[in-house]
Design a protein around this motif. Structure first.
Motif, short mmCIF file in Angstrom:
data_model
loop_
_atom_site.label_atom_id
_atom_site.label_comp_id
_atom_site.label_asym_id
_atom_site.label_seq_id
_atom_site.Cartn_x
_atom_site.Cartn_y
_atom_site.Cartn_z
N ALA A 1 58.96 48.10 65.31
CA ALA A 1 58.93 46.48 66.49
C ALA A 1 57.51 47.37 66.75
CB ALA A 1 59.69 46.87 67.22
N GLY A 2 56.08 46.11 66.19
CA GLY A 2 54.81 46.84 66.81
C GLY A 2 54.14 46.27 65.54
N VAL A 3 55.17 46.54 65.00
CA VAL A 3 54.10 46.12 63.14
C VAL A 3 54.00 44.57 63.24
CG1 VAL A 3 55.86 47.19 61.42
CG2 VAL A 3 56.08 45.09 62.26
N PRO A 4 52.39 44.36 62.20
CA PRO A 4 51.58 42.86 62.42
C PRO A 4 52.56 41.60 62.43
CG PRO A 4 50.34 44.47 61.22
CD PRO A 4 51.73 45.35 61.35
N ASP A 5 52.30 40.40 62.81
CA ASP A 5 53.22 40.03 62.40
C ASP A 5 53.37 39.54 60.53
OD1 ASP A 5 50.76 37.44 61.44
OD2 ASP A 5 50.22 38.13 63.03
N PHE A 6 54.38 38.19 60.33
CA PHE A 6 55.01 38.34 59.23
C PHE A 6 53.71 37.98 58.42
CE2 PHE A 6 57.12 36.14 55.96
CZ PHE A 6 58.00 37.66 54.79
N ILE A 7 52.61 36.85 59.07
CA ILE A 7 51.64 36.83 57.83
C ILE A 7 50.38 37.62 57.22
CG2 ILE A 7 50.64 35.00 56.89
CD1 ILE A 7 52.17 32.93 59.17
N THR A 8 50.75 38.45 58.37
CA THR A 8 49.93 39.53 58.03
C THR A 8 50.11 40.87 57.36
OG1 THR A 8 48.29 38.88 60.37
CG2 THR A 8 48.54 41.20 59.47
N PHE A 9 51.61 40.71 57.45
CA PHE A 9 51.77 41.52 56.93
C PHE A 9 52.13 41.22 55.54
CE2 PHE A 9 55.83 43.68 55.28
CZ PHE A 9 55.73 45.24 55.58
N VAL A 10 52.48 39.99 55.05
CA VAL A 10 52.50 39.21 53.74
C VAL A 10 51.20 40.02 52.59
CG1 VAL A 10 52.66 37.24 51.84
CG2 VAL A 10 53.95 37.72 54.14
N ALA A 11 50.27 39.61 53.67
CA ALA A 11 48.51 39.76 52.77
C ALA A 11 48.94 41.61 52.90
CB ALA A 11 47.77 39.79 53.95
N ILE A 12 49.13 42.37 53.40
CA ILE A 12 49.65 44.12 53.32
C ILE A 12 50.36 44.82 52.61
CG2 ILE A 12 50.03 46.35 54.65
CD1 ILE A 12 49.45 44.41 56.83
N PHE A 13 51.53 43.52 52.45
CA PHE A 13 52.40 44.32 51.18
C PHE A 13 51.86 43.92 50.22
CE2 PHE A 13 56.18 42.71 48.48
CZ PHE A 13 56.92 43.96 49.08
N ALA A 14 51.44 42.54 50.24
CA ALA A 14 50.27 42.10 48.25
C ALA A 14 49.64 43.00 47.83
CB ALA A 14 49.70 40.02 47.88
N ALA A 15 49.08 43.16 48.88
CA ALA A 15 47.50 44.68 48.66
C ALA A 15 48.72 45.64 48.37
CB ALA A 15 46.58 44.38 49.75
N ALA A 16 49.80 45.85 48.89
CA ALA A 16 50.58 47.64 48.19
C ALA A 16 50.71 47.67 47.34
CB ALA A 16 51.15 48.03 49.21
N ALA A 17 51.94 46.03 46.92
CA ALA A 17 51.20 46.33 45.45
C ALA A 17 51.53 46.16 44.00
CB ALA A 17 52.82 44.47 45.94
#
Length: 873
Positions: free
Chosen positions: A243-259
């Motif tokens: 718990a405490g991680v950003p909301d899912f849409i924000t996390f998609v941006a983080i995930f895409a950048a990391a990938a």
């Protein structure tokens, strides 16, 4: 005798040094990026205790684990959709079941391993080629998939970043407002370009590669598959994070950048790089140990679970094909699936080698993890101390052994298989000694069980140590050392170093025990590397000196392949097997060892010879390529991981049926009789040939060459050389005692198969000369009992468009025009039209990850005379 086509190569080693340095650059860059990723992870996770991470991972709620597995399942369904879209783009229809298996195996193995030897493209080729797709079409599928992923993840990442620019605030150097603007403009612009290209049918050219835009329907469908793929992959990780991680849409941006960072780093699986971006993007209050546990579980769920399922699928199908208990329990493989089952098992060596390597690293790490809680161990219990110490050291040693054996499994060595099974069983004992680690013991038992049905795939009796010391080996060792060192310092960061740690011996002395295990593993790796480096190399390659050519001539005399005689031309090295009853002729160009034609020798010697050539080419940091191979050994090339590209077809005339009789040949027969009446006389001169005779032929050859641009060709065609021509009968055409034309005859073995190499004539006598010579040669050897006559290789129709127009314009003619240039000769084209010869396909075999354009360019340079200098001593 020096090869005149390479006379200027006085220092080949120095000349190739920059190329060798460039070839090492990707490996060094990969090591550097992996090291940076490991350092970044170590820095970010310094406050974290690895034991807490493992504890958090083990405590993952079953509901979250099930959600992650469900998202992974949907993600892999979307990945299979990539292949479905690509096949629609090519206009190819395959059964959905075949697409699902090809896509699943390709992504499961390719995503986890991330190296070309078992890349998704190589797996796809093995499966899709069995259902009618050729190598170029499979390559286009792989290109479509790569571009679809790249464009898709970029559009999705930019879109998510435009909605939530704060996602990478801690990573990007500019303000969120500017991030939103740049992301929105870039996303809209990229979508606009894609849409315009799809609607207009635009074709893009990148160097020699032409890419036609997909139709709007395929484009929209593929974007949907990419959206599902990225969202499901991100969701798999998201549900495993605390718990405490950003909301899912924000996390998609983080995930895409990391990938994308992981892909651009070229580190297999993006290990270290992907995790660093994710951790660096987390808000300050999120517990790092729980984030690390989530990332660990993500790697297990999204990568290792599909990899394991794919490996089990391959093992079960191998067992079903073999019959017995598995076939009775699971049923026989259906006729439709039988080709798939056979092809799937061909990737078993590479996959099991990867599995052994991963288990070896796992055992090393397990040796470094505290195996006992100090306050639960009696310091005076000597037996417990001995068992724990022995278990840690044994585990570390077996980890090194499995790492060493992994490269033997990849090369299908029988001894590597049996030693791996023994090591896995021994690892069970080591795990039980190392603190009763039942989880590791069960893992190793499962691995040994999965490996057992695949034993038939490991048949080679080669040395385990052959070809180990390659640049890739050193890169792997460097990666292991870096990773193990970082893991050790993370696990034991709270224990201050002192010299007494080396000698402290007690049941609860976890850090000293891990330190000694790490020392043992490092010592074993170092010892094995030094030992192998000091071993004298067994030289299979020999320059074409007098002894090597004599050995090759003896082998050729026992075969019936006329093209094998080109080994005697002196411009190719000779690669012999240990018993010197078979060889491969080849030349080196850049980083390519280009072999010409099939291996020469007994059929039962070819497999081991080809594998030895494969091993030694990679040991020299080069890629093996087989040019103009026939259909005879196609299963072997596929088994070795090569991709095959059809180059052309050899025209074969069946001599017992050859005749100029009949109305169809009236004009040809009349022209031949006219040539005889004009005084042309045909004869065969058998070796040895006198100096005066060779000088006459040289005059003709020089006159013939004088009317052509460039110098004498080589590699796939003989050249005018007295020693070379001295090996063969020479057909000559005279008029009034003067030699006007000649051709050397290739007729080894029992003489059943005949071909011609050099064909040269005086320019003023060109009209009808070569037609006359060919007819006389075929009539003579027909009457002597020969079975067939080769008119040579013709390019595959449309080949130039598949290889790229620019490359074809520069090199295409070289690839198929022999020294006599007879494909431009109308009379011989008439032979093919009137005599209706048989056609035998010819291929170029290139290793996975090598494009045919690179291989063809190297071959063309060799034919043009740019081969590395080869000197007869």
């Amino acid at each position: 005798m020096t090869n005149p086509s390479a006379a200027g190569s006085t220092n080949p080693t120095g000349r190739h040094l920059p190329a060798r340095l460039r070839s090492f650059a990707p490996i060094l860059l990969g090591i550097a990026l992996f090291a940076l990723g490991v350092f970044a992870l170590y820095h970010l996770l310094r406050p974290v205790n690895p034991a807490d991470v493992l504890k958090q991972a083990r405590a993952t709620p079953p509901a979250l684990l099930a959600a992650a597995l469900g998202a992974t399942f949907l993600g892999y369904v979307a990945l299979i959709g990539y292949d479905w879209s690509a096949l629609r783009y090519l206009g190819k229809k395959l059964p959905l079941r075949i697409i699902a298996i090809g896509g699943f195996l390709g992504y499961s193995f390719g995503n986890t391993i991330g190296i070309s030897i078992v890349s998704g493209g190589a797996v796809r080729y093995r499966i899709y080629s069995a259902f009618g797709l050729n190598a170029f079409e499979v390559a286009r599928v792989s290109t479509f998939v790569a571009l679809a992923f790249g464009f898709g993840i970029t559009v999705i990442g930019l879109g998510a970043l435009a909605f939530h620019p704060y996602a990478l605030e801690s990573v990007l150097p500019w303000s969120p407002a500017l991030t939103r603007l740049l992301a929105a403009v870039s996303a809209v612009g990229l979508l606009g370009v894609l849409t315009w290209s799809a609607v207009s049918g635009k074709t893009f050219r990148l160097k020699n590669l032409e890419i036609a835009a997909p139709s709007p329907g395929i484009l929209l469908g593929q974007l949907a598959f990419t959206l599902i793929d990225i969202i499901m992959a991100a969701l798999t990780l998201y549900v495993l994070l605390p718990a405490g991680v950003p909301d899912f849409i924000t996390f998609v941006a983080i995930f895409a950048a990391a990938a994308m960072a992981g892909v651009l780093s070229h580190v297999p699986g993006g290990v270290g790089v992907f995790e660093s971006v994710i951790i660096a993007s987390m808000p300050a209050g999120v517990p790092l140990d729980q984030v690390a546990a989530g990332l660990l579980m993500y790697r297990l769920v999204y990568y290792l679970v599909p990899f394991t399922l794919a490996l089990v699928f391959v093992a079960l199908n191998e067992a079903r094909l073999a019959g017995g208990l598995a076939a009775r329990l699971l049923g026989d493989v259906s006729e439709q699936m039988r080709p798939i089952a056979r092809i799937a098992t061909s990737v078993a060596p590479s996959v099991t080698g990867t599995m052994a390597f991963g288990l070896g690293v796992y055992l090393l790490l397990m040796a470094l993890i505290p195996s006992a809680i100090p306050n639960q161990i009696d310091p005076n219990d000597l037996l417990a101390a001995v068992l724990l110490e022995g278990g840690a050291l044994f585990s570390a040693a077996l980890g090194v052994v499995l790492i060493l054996l992994s490269q033997g499994l990849i090369r299908r060595i029988s001894g590597a298989f049996w030693l791996t099974e023994i090591a896995l069983v021994a690892g069970v004992l080591a795990s039980m000694l190392n603190g009763l680690d039942t989880e590791s013991a069960l893992l190793l038992i499962a691995a040994a069980t999965v490996l057992w049905p695949l034993r038939a795939e490991f048949y080679r009796s080669a040395k385990l140590t052959q070809g180990v010391l390659s640049p890739g080996w050193f890169a792997l060792v460097a990666g292991i050392v870096l990773g193990v060192a970082a893991f050790f310092f993370s696990v034991h960061a709270n224990t201050p170093y002192s010299n007494d740690l080396w000698t402290e011996f007690a049941g609860g002395a976890n850090t000293p025990r891990a330190l000694r295990a790490a020392l043992l593993a490092s010592a074993l790796l170092t010892f094995v590397t030094i030992y192998l480096a000091l071993q004298p190399a067994r030289a299979h390659s020999r320059p074409p000196d007098e002894n090597a050519l004599a050995t090759a001539k003896r082998i050729i005399a026992a075969q019936n392949d006329p093209e094998a005689c080109l080994a005697l031309s002196g411009d190719k090295s000779l690669f012999f097997n240990d018993t010197e009853d078979a060889f491969i002729m080849y030349a080196r160009q850049g980083r390519s060892w280009v072999a010409y034609r099939d291996p020469v020798g007994p059929q039962d010697a070819v497999r081991d010879l080809a594998w030895s050539f494969f091993d030694e080419a990679y040991a020299a940091n080069c890629r093996p390529i087989f040019y103009e191979v026939s259909e005879k050994y196609l299963p072997l090339w596929i088994e070795m991981g090569f991709t095959l590209h059809k180059m052309g077809e050899e025209s074969i005339i069946h001599l017992p049926e050859f005749s100029l009789a009949g109305g169809k040949f009236k004009k040809m027969r009349a022209a031949h009789h006219k040539a005889l009446r004009s005084g042309l006389q045909f004869s065969i001169c058998t070796p040895p040939h006198s100096t005066d005779f060779i000088d006459q032929l040289r005059t003709i050859s020089d006159a013939w060459m004088g009317g052509r641009k460039g110098r004498e060709k080589g590699f796939s065609v003989g050249r005018f050389d007295a020693e070379y021509l001295g090996n063969f009968p020479i057909a000559i055409v005279r008029r009034e005692g003067r030699v006007l034309a000649f051709a050397n005859i290739l007729r080894p073995g029992d003489g059943a198969h005949v071909s011609i190499d050099l064909m040269r004539y005086l320019p003023e006598e060109a009209s009808g000369m070569m037609e006359f010579l060919f007819i006389e040669v075929m009539q003579l050897y027909r009457d002597q009992g020969a079975v067939d006559f080769s008119l040579g290789m013709a390019p595959l129709a449309g080949l130039e468009t598949r290889h790229g127009t620019r490359l074809w314009n520069r090199f295409g003619a070289l690839l198929f025009r022999h020294g006599g240039g007879f494909y431009n000769f109308a009379g011989l084209r008439g032979f093919k039209q009137k005599f209706r010869p048989a056609w035998q396909s010819s291929f170029i075999a290139v290793p996975g990850g090598t494009t045919p354009l690179v291989a063809l360019k190297d071959v063309a340079i060799l034919i043009a005379g740019g081969a590395m200098a080869v000197v007869r001593k």
